[in-house]
Design a protein around this motif. Structure first.
Motif, short mmCIF file in Angstrom:
data_model
loop_
_atom_site.label_atom_id
_atom_site.label_comp_id
_atom_site.label_asym_id
_atom_site.label_seq_id
_atom_site.Cartn_x
_atom_site.Cartn_y
_atom_site.Cartn_z
N HIS A 190 43.09 17.92 6.17
CA HIS A 190 43.11 18.33 4.76
C HIS A 190 41.78 18.97 4.35
O HIS A 190 41.74 20.07 3.79
N HIS A 194 40.68 22.99 3.28
CA HIS A 194 40.00 23.49 2.07
C HIS A 194 38.95 24.54 2.45
O HIS A 194 38.83 25.58 1.82
N GLU A 217 45.25 21.66 -3.23
CA GLU A 217 45.65 20.34 -2.74
C GLU A 217 46.95 20.42 -1.95
O GLU A 217 47.09 19.82 -0.89
N PHE A 613 35.72 19.72 -5.23
CA PHE A 613 36.63 18.79 -4.56
C PHE A 613 36.11 17.36 -4.59
O PHE A 613 36.87 16.42 -4.43
N HIS A 617 38.98 14.84 -5.61
CA HIS A 617 39.46 13.87 -4.61
C HIS A 617 39.14 12.43 -4.93
O HIS A 617 39.60 11.54 -4.22
ZN LIG Z 1 41.95 18.21 -1.34
#
Ligand SMILES: [Zn+2]
Length: 620
Positions: A190, A194, A217, A613, A617
């Motif tokens: 993940h 990004h 996301e 982020f 997050h």
């Molecule tokens: Zn993310």
């Protein structure tokens, strides 16, 4: 004939193709079950030093909370090489370094394979030709003691936190046990995604609407989820347990219980790890389930009107893509299932040969979908990405490359998006033809001239020549854009400069063997607009527009994807500007942009904000 011996090299060994490295397929809580111990065939790259570090990645194991360095792993050490990397171990920092390197490298390879070109990190584009390590993305596997992990463009790094599991409700973890986000395959994929998306476009990370952070996301989750289907052993196990229905979120027990509830583990149903994300992290946070079990929710076309938090909103996009993916998987395996039934197979007694065939169909279909998603990035507008734009990008990317669509991939994608209320702006209908991005329309009967003078096949191995060619291409595109600005959807207003940015060559091989050779370029414009037209004290923000051009080798503009910046005189009618302004001022919902940008002070956040982020997050 006698073989002659070359004195200098007795054995001429070429560089290996791959470097086998062990990793967890999911995370440590899954133990050895379900093929959780796997070996990743990482693309072989010469290592610059222990860490490891190569030309893409540099693992630096500095722990800022405890102010110490952990000894870096040397993957070229014969003792490590001979056993295909260190064995998985929750408490061995050197294995942690190996795992983040392996999974991040594999994610990069998948991107490059889909795009048909090498990637370059956003922060290093500006420093091309610098042979030192500073062009690589830094990875800190133990960056901080915090339940978080994120990509930071400013730090040019991926930062992974670690934290003690909940003491009251920790799922499969021991209460209070240390949980390392760098040991979650999903979290590594993940975060790397990004950084990869950021490497493709300059303004993609600007928070222009609720869809922008949610898109990032969703995209990162999609890449992580599709990687699950390359874990052959885990996939086979799930095919056996679900009778081929690998999309079910709950898996039937190994043995039917005699009484409701069951007495032993084998009599209990369990979660399907293929369709869940970052299970350990979710459980350790006391959420009792995987981070985002996005799938398995029935389609609801009104959900986008009420869900604003980026992960929850992104999960709607993820669910749409997975709906289409599983539909195609079912379609591709219908004949096999029919044959199996003819042979007397029941759902829970699949022959191993059949399981293998189902697994290869699942692997193939997952690869197709991941490729469609990644290639769609080339067909996105340069700014202000919305879910509907992504649908159009997916359809165009796929029909460019695979004109024949016998299994109906594109119809399945369109149906799934429509059922979740994702509406493409500017398209006349949900038909494939109207969703495809088109060349610019010219109304006075003339056609758009070709763009002459672009240099293809840029000299990749000579940074100086490449720089020169790119500079020249930038100039050619800029002049072309100025000469045709209205047709390309660009504003001709006084002082509205056009910038020609990020050019990518696209080489892709169609299924029939023909090579598609295009050139993708972004043209952007911006102007300062008042944050609140009624209140001059509210400051200004940068409003961007632009056009993505896909140009073929002959210089013909095949596709122009536009987000108009519009004329100042028309601002009161500019819908996109109004929406962006409302979002900036948190008028759409309580979860406006302010929650997710680095600095929440009005002036600063309106000036040059990018999605942070670290904030997005936190706790997810
Ligand atoms: Zn993310």
């Amino acid at each position: 004939m006698a073989l002659e011996r070359d004195e200098r090299s007795e054995v001429d060994l070429k560089d290996p193709v791959s470097r086998p490295l062990k990793a967890y397929a999911f995370d440590p809580t899954q133990g050895k079950a379900l093929g959780n111990y796997m070996t990743v065939s990482v693309r072989y790259l010469p290592l610059l030093r222990a860490g490891p570090a190569d030309r893409y990645l540099a693992v630096i194991d500095y722990d800022a909370t405890n102010k110490c360095y952990y000894r870096p792993v040397d993957l070229d050490d014969p003792a490590v090489l001979i056993r295909s990397g260190l064995d998985p171990a929750e408490t061995d920092p050197q294995f942690h370094q190996q795992m983040v390197y392996a999974v991040a490298s594999e994610t990069i390879r998948r991107f490059e394979l889909a795009l048909g070109r090498s990637i370059e990190w956003s922060f290093s584009r500006r420093r091309r030709g610098d042979p030192s390590e500073s062009g690589s993305l830094r990875i800190f596997p133990h960056a901080m003691q915090e339940a978080n992990a994120y990509y930071s463009r400013d730090l040019r790094a991926l930062l992974f936190g670690y934290f003690p599991a909940s003491t009251t409700d920790s799922g499969a973890n021991l209460p209070g046990q240390m949980v390392f986000t760098c040991l979650s395959h999903d979290i590594i994929a993940h975060e790397t995604t990004h950084a990869l998306v950021d490497s493709q476009r300059d303004f993609f990370m600007e928070p222009t609407s609720p869809d922008a952070p949610a898109f990032h996301e969703a995209f990162a989750d999609l890449v992580a989820l599709f990687q699950h289907f390359s874990f052959k052993e885990a996939l086979l196990a799930m095919i056996q347990r679900t009778g081929g229905a690998i999309y079910q979120s709950e898996v039937a027990p190994e043995r039917q219980p005699a009484m409701a509830g069951g007495f032993i583990q084998a009599e209990l149903s369990s979660a399907n790890p293929l369709v869940q994300l970052a299970r350990q992290f979710g459980e350790a946070m006391g959420m009792r389930k995987a981070l985002r079990a996005a799938l398995g929710t029935p389609p609801n076309s009104r959900m986008l009107e009420t869900v604003w938090e980026p992960h929850a909103r992104g999960a709607i996009l993820v669910a749409a893509v997975f709906d289409a993916f599983f539909t195609i998987y079912v379609r591709r395996t219908q004949d096999l299932m029919r044959i199996a039934r003819l042979g007397g197979s029941t759902l829970y007694d699949l022959h191993p040969d059949l399981s293998n065939r189902l697994a290869s169909e699942a692997v193939k279909t997952a690869e197709h979908f991941l490729n469609i998603c990644i290639r769609a990035l080339d067909y996105c507008p340069p700014v202000d990405i919305r879910f509907g734009d992504f649908l159009r990008a997916m359809i165009t990317a796929d029909s460019d490359l695979v004109p024949d669509d016998p299994y109906g991939y594109r119809i399945a994608i369109i149906d799934a998006f429509r059922s979740r209320g994702i509406v493409p702006e500017g398209a006349a209908s949900f038909s494939e033809e109207s969703l495809r991005w088109a060349p610019p329309e010219i109304f006075d009967g003339t056609s758009l001239p070709t763009c002459k003078g672009l240099e293809f096949d840029v000299f990749k191995h000579d940074p100086d020549l490449q720089k020169e060619a790119e500079k020249k291409n930038g100039g050619v595109l800029h002049d072309y854009a100025v000469a045709n600005q209205e047709a390309l959807g660009l504003s001709a207003e006084e002082g509205m400069k056009i910038q020609a940015r990020t050019f990518h060559e696209v080489h892709r091989v169609r299924p029939d063997g023909e090579v598609l050779f295009d050139f993708v370029a972004e043209l952007t414009q911006h102007r300062e607009v008042p944050a609140d037209p009624q209140n001059p004290d509210a400051g200004t923000f940068t409003f961007r527009g632009g056009t993505t051009l896909v140009i073929d080798r002959a210089g013909e503009v095949r596709v122009a994807i536009q987000k108009r910046v519009g004329a100042v005189a028309d601002d009161s009618k500019n819908v996109r500007l109004k929406q962006q302004r409302a979002y900036l001022n948190d008028r759409i919902s309580s979860v406006g942009m302010a929650a997710y940008v680095t600095d929440s002070r009005l002036a600063a956040r309106l000036a040059n904000a990018t999605i942070d982020f670290k904030l997005v997050h936190r706790g997810y």
